[in-house]
Design a protein around this motif. Structure first.
Motif, short mmCIF file in Angstrom:
data_model
loop_
_atom_site.label_atom_id
_atom_site.label_comp_id
_atom_site.label_asym_id
_atom_site.label_seq_id
_atom_site.Cartn_x
_atom_site.Cartn_y
_atom_site.Cartn_z
N THR A 68 53.86 32.16 77.47
CA THR A 68 55.04 31.59 78.13
C THR A 68 56.34 31.92 77.40
OG1 THR A 68 54.70 29.51 76.90
CG2 THR A 68 53.74 29.68 79.11
N SER A 69 56.29 32.62 76.28
CA SER A 69 57.48 32.86 75.48
C SER A 69 57.88 34.34 75.50
CB SER A 69 57.25 32.42 74.03
OG SER A 69 56.98 31.04 73.96
N PRO A 70 59.16 34.64 75.35
CA PRO A 70 59.61 36.04 75.32
C PRO A 70 58.98 36.80 74.16
CG PRO A 70 61.47 34.53 75.57
CD PRO A 70 60.28 33.70 75.21
N THR A 147 54.53 57.50 74.99
CA THR A 147 55.16 56.41 75.73
C THR A 147 54.57 56.30 77.13
OG1 THR A 147 57.18 56.51 74.43
CG2 THR A 147 57.35 55.54 76.61
N ARG A 148 54.16 57.42 77.72
CA ARG A 148 53.45 57.33 79.01
C ARG A 148 52.20 56.45 78.85
NH1 ARG A 148 52.36 60.74 83.71
NH2 ARG A 148 53.70 62.39 82.90
N SER A 149 51.44 56.66 77.78
CA SER A 149 50.24 55.87 77.54
C SER A 149 50.60 54.40 77.30
CB SER A 149 49.48 56.43 76.33
OG SER A 149 48.36 55.63 76.01
N LEU A 150 51.66 54.16 76.54
CA LEU A 150 52.10 52.79 76.29
C LEU A 150 52.44 52.09 77.61
CD1 LEU A 150 53.14 50.42 74.54
CD2 LEU A 150 55.30 51.69 74.28
N ILE A 151 53.12 52.78 78.50
CA ILE A 151 53.48 52.20 79.79
C ILE A 151 52.23 51.90 80.61
CG2 ILE A 151 54.58 52.73 82.02
CD1 ILE A 151 56.67 54.34 80.39
N GLU A 152 51.27 52.81 80.59
CA GLU A 152 50.08 52.66 81.42
C GLU A 152 49.12 51.59 80.90
OE1 GLU A 152 48.56 56.61 81.45
OE2 GLU A 152 49.93 57.31 83.02
N THR A 153 49.03 51.44 79.58
CA THR A 153 48.03 50.54 79.00
C THR A 153 48.60 49.27 78.40
OG1 THR A 153 48.06 51.61 76.82
CG2 THR A 153 46.59 52.54 78.49
N GLY A 154 49.93 49.25 78.13
CA GLY A 154 50.53 48.09 77.49
C GLY A 154 50.24 48.07 76.00
N PRO A 155 50.62 46.98 75.35
CA PRO A 155 51.21 45.77 75.91
C PRO A 155 52.68 45.97 76.31
CG PRO A 155 51.13 45.60 73.52
CD PRO A 155 50.42 46.87 73.87
N GLU A 156 53.08 45.19 77.29
CA GLU A 156 54.47 45.22 77.76
C GLU A 156 55.21 44.01 77.23
OE1 GLU A 156 56.80 44.76 82.00
OE2 GLU A 156 55.12 46.19 81.91
N ALA A 157 56.38 44.22 76.66
CA ALA A 157 57.16 43.13 76.07
C ALA A 157 58.34 42.77 76.98
CB ALA A 157 57.68 43.54 74.70
N THR A 158 58.84 41.57 76.79
CA THR A 158 60.02 41.13 77.54
C THR A 158 61.21 42.02 77.22
OG1 THR A 158 59.18 38.87 77.24
CG2 THR A 158 61.40 39.12 78.15
N ASP A 308 74.93 41.38 78.81
CA ASP A 308 74.56 39.97 78.70
C ASP A 308 73.06 39.75 78.56
OD1 ASP A 308 77.18 38.97 78.84
OD2 ASP A 308 77.18 39.07 81.03
N SER A 309 72.28 40.83 78.52
CA SER A 309 70.83 40.70 78.34
C SER A 309 70.51 40.02 77.01
CB SER A 309 70.19 42.09 78.37
OG SER A 309 68.85 42.04 77.93
N GLY A 310 69.39 39.33 77.00
CA GLY A 310 68.98 38.62 75.78
C GLY A 310 68.79 39.54 74.59
N VAL A 311 68.31 40.77 74.83
CA VAL A 311 68.08 41.67 73.71
C VAL A 311 69.39 42.15 73.12
CG1 VAL A 311 67.91 43.80 75.12
CG2 VAL A 311 66.68 43.63 72.94
N SER A 346 60.43 45.68 80.96
CA SER A 346 61.08 45.38 79.69
C SER A 346 62.55 45.82 79.73
CB SER A 346 60.36 46.11 78.55
OG SER A 346 60.82 45.67 77.29
N GLN A 347 63.41 44.99 79.16
CA GLN A 347 64.82 45.34 79.01
C GLN A 347 65.01 46.02 77.65
OE1 GLN A 347 67.56 42.13 80.02
NE2 GLN A 347 66.01 41.24 81.36
N CYS A 348 65.61 47.22 77.66
CA CYS A 348 65.61 48.07 76.47
C CYS A 348 67.01 48.31 75.92
CB CYS A 348 65.01 49.43 76.81
SG CYS A 348 63.34 49.37 77.46
#
Length: 389
Positions: A68-70, A147-158, A308-311, A346-348
């Motif tokens: 439940t947390s970012p 990065t293609r593999s990271l996108i396909e398999t995760g993990p995905e961060a906020t 204004d994004s949190g990151v 994810s916001q980058c």
């Protein structure tokens, strides 16, 4: 306070492990070094083999309320360009201000800073609600399969920080990128009978003239408040066989940087329209365009993260805490941030130590001070985003 892990020593250790483009088992040794580092410090860590000898390496500091947390991802590439003419490129050395060697600034110094931040948080006993994730990816310098593999398999961060060198400025985004080849066809004859031939090189010249006089002025009018101007650069030209033969072939390759207001389809359609215009003017003009990437990589989509994004706010707060006034800017080059932004939720941002101008050069170096500052900034951002209990 002296950090528990020395990021300068980490940087030098990793520079001494070659991981340059096209070497056999390119990231195998460096990925194992990073994996061993995290395992020795008690992290949940693993690596994934993408293709033989090519790996991504992960470490996770798990949050207590992770569902439940970012969460925050710190990521960067483990590969480098070759040494080229850089003598002793993989024998790193240092002076009072800098560390020198291939990959110092692009980008093993930043990886070291992120690794140090992870350990500092863990060993300080800090408890986070959300996950803090590290990923060292393969193949950024070429096709981006890591990065293609990271996108396909995760993990995905906020939120994600791509730790490429920005001199610790906050890069909100980058232009899209297309490499395009335009091939011109002619009719080969002896130069003594030129009127019976069609010179493909001359036809290429007509196209280049049209680009310069008509198309580039239009691009100059397309601007973005952060990313700047849409651009086109002619990078290579080749054609013909020998001086006494009318050339029946010629090709140019160009670099097209596009803005969020443009589409990739539009880029190709506009160039095709120039070709069609020239053919209507002279039916002997024949040319075709193709994508140099040809589907071998993910689409190079432009992006710009909301200030204004949190990151962004977390990065600004961390920079101020380190005594720096935040600077918001854009990345002048392509990075994996574009793939992540387009392929995940994810916001980058791009934020890392060192000056990108030194990358790929025979004098590659990185500021030691900025490596230490980056480690502090990443640590502060994690505490802000993932929320300390």
């Amino acid at each position: 306070m002296k950090p528990k892990v020395d990021p300068i020593r980490l940087t030098m250790d990793m520079v001494a492990i070659p991981s340059y483009s096209y070497m056999e088992h390119q990231e195998e040794a460096i990925s194992q070094y990073i994996l061993d580092f995290f395992l020795e410090h008690g992290f949940t860590a693993y690596r994934t083999e993408i293709v033989p000898g090519r790996y991504n390496t992960f470490a996770i500091l798990e949050g207590t309320e992770r569902e439940t947390s970012p969460s925050l991802l710190l990521t960067g590439h483990m590969d480098t360009v070759p040494a080229y003419d850089f003598e002793k490129a993989f024998e790193p050395w240092e002076d009072e201000e800098y560390v020198y060697g291939r990959g110092t600034v692009d980008m093993k110094g930043a990886l070291a800073a992120a690794m140090c931040a992870m350990v500092e948080l863990k060993e300080s006993g800090t408890r986070l609600k959300g996950d803090l994730i590290f990923c060292g990816v393969a193949d950024e310098e070429e096709a981006g399969i890591g990065t293609r593999s990271l996108i396909e398999t995760g993990p995905e961060a906020t939120y994600s920080v791509i730790c490429e060198p920005t001199s610790l400025e906050i890069n909100l985004g980058q232009k899209g990128l297309e490499w395009i080849e335009v091939s011109f066809r002619g009719h080969k004859v002896h130069s003594g009978a030129q009127k019976e031939g069609v010179n493909a090189i001359m036809m290429a010249g007509r196209f280049l003239h049209k680009l310069e006089t008509e198309y580039l002025p239009k691009l100059a009018q397309r601007t973005h408040p952060v990313l700047g101007q849409a651009t086109l650069n002619i990078g290579t030209i080749a054609g013909g066989d020998q001086p006494s033969t009318v050339a029946d072939h010629c090709s140019i390759r160009l670099d097209r940087r596009c803005l969020p207001s443009e589409t990739i389809a539009q880029v190709y359609e506009e160039l095709q329209e120039l070709i069609d215009q020239l053919h209507r003017e002279d039916p002997r003009f024949e040319a075709e365009i193709r994508d140099v990437f040809d589907g071998t990589t993910l689409p190079h989509i432009p992006f710009c993260t909301d200030p204004d994004s949190g990151v962004v706010k977390a990065a600004e707060k961390a920079l101020r805490a380190s005594g720096m006034e935040p600077v918001l800017s854009c990345c002048p080059a392509w990075t994996d941030a574009g793939f992540l932004q387009a392929g995940t939720h994810s916001q980058c941002i791009i934020l890392g130590p060192g000056n990108i101008a030194a990358a790929h050069s025979v004098h590659e170096k990185i500021s030691k001070k900025q490596i230490f500052m980056a480690a502090e900034i990443y640590q502060s951002m994690a505490m802000e985003i993932c929320r300390v209990i």
